[in-house]
Write a protein that holds these residues in place. Sequence first.
Motif, short mmCIF file in Angstrom:
data_model
loop_
_atom_site.label_atom_id
_atom_site.label_comp_id
_atom_site.label_asym_id
_atom_site.label_seq_id
_atom_site.Cartn_x
_atom_site.Cartn_y
_atom_site.Cartn_z
N GLY A 55 0.89 -1.28 0.23
CA GLY A 55 0.32 0.03 0.13
C GLY A 55 0.81 1.35 -0.03
N SER A 60 6.27 0.11 2.15
CA SER A 60 5.56 -0.33 0.87
C SER A 60 6.55 -0.05 -0.02
N THR A 73 0.57 0.03 -4.57
CA THR A 73 -0.90 0.14 -4.61
C THR A 73 -1.44 1.50 -3.93
N HIS A 75 -3.24 3.57 -0.57
CA HIS A 75 -3.01 3.66 1.10
C HIS A 75 -4.22 2.58 1.48
N ARG A 77 -5.03 -0.15 0.54
CA ARG A 77 -5.97 -1.24 -0.11
C ARG A 77 -5.22 -2.44 -0.93
N ALA A 78 -3.86 -2.62 -0.56
CA ALA A 78 -3.24 -3.77 -0.95
C ALA A 78 -4.05 -5.18 -0.86
N THR A 98 2.69 -4.46 4.35
CA THR A 98 2.11 -3.28 4.98
C THR A 98 2.81 -2.99 6.20
N ASP A 102 -0.75 1.59 7.57
CA ASP A 102 -1.57 1.29 6.30
C ASP A 102 -2.36 0.31 6.52
N GLY A 107 -6.34 1.20 6.21
CA GLY A 107 -6.78 -0.18 5.54
C GLY A 107 -7.28 -1.28 6.63
#
Length: 340
Positions: A55, A60, A73, A75, A77-78, A98, A102, A107
């Motif tokens: 993220g 990251s 990707t 913040h 949302r990985a 992460t 995050d 997240g």
Amino acid sequence: MNDATPIPTTTAKDWASDQEVRWCPGCGDYAVLKAVQRTMPDLGVAREKTVFISGIGCSSRFPYYMSTYGFHTIHGRAPAFATGVKLANPELDVWIITGDGDALSIGGNHTMHVIRRNLDTQILLFNNEIYGLTKGQYSPTSRIGTRSPSTPFGSVDRPVNPCMFALGSGARFIARGIDVHKNLPDVLKAAHAHKGASFVEIYQNCIVYNDDVFAAFTQKQNAPHAQLWLQAGEKLLFDGGAKGLALDTEALALKVVAGDDPAVIAHNPKNRGMAAMLIEMQQSEGFPVALGVIYEDPRPTFESAVIEQNAKAAEGKAPDLQKLVSKGQTWQVLKEPRAE
């Protein structure tokens, strides 16, 4: 590469990309990166079938430094990206990288759902109890009293316990490691061997904004009596075997006893109630920090259920895209000849 193609033998160097590693000098992320790169050759996986997804945060940057496929990707949302990747190609070996901010702040929702769904992925949460990338604000895991640019008088928030969050979200594999500890590769191997969502909290030192926050159990002089490395079937002993953990049956809680006490219990990673007790042990109360595989009790994965459901839905049906597009309320506009 198909399943019959042998996987080439690799070394840690093969898994390192040509990108310059850019973290603060002395950051614990370097140690975690090296541990992962050393571990990958032992997992029997191919680089072209491996994906690292992250993220936003210091940790990251990780995908840039692995010679695999990867996504840096959005913040928090990985997990959403990882779910899409795994469903699109279940053969891929997916890792989520992460941090405590995050994964547990913006997240938190996504982390909870990827865990409860049991997507077959390895989730490595780097916990330094601070926001490092954005210059030292307190994070969801920061302790009460943490002074930071956003809490100059000390944080009054009660911190999240990442492993307890995972347990409450339905995790079937929970483990802990330390960035610079020699046992971290073993923890990573165990996480990879588990089929399903493997949640690994890694205590990672932020040398700039939260230096030595874990010193009470990571420093060499403190480690023997403050760390309990768990092994399935082995007694819960620490401090060189001088102390152990037993169950206080009246309080239904763990207690510290002498290492030779016959009441010392053995580690059963399938015991969810015991896992909760191990996760919540507090050093301030004289207990060690539980490390290694705390809980593991596999169940079917999310992607296997989706694949099975799709296969059943497709039984006896021939693919017809035009029929699918035309289904429901549709109409066709015909071009009438132009009047002369």
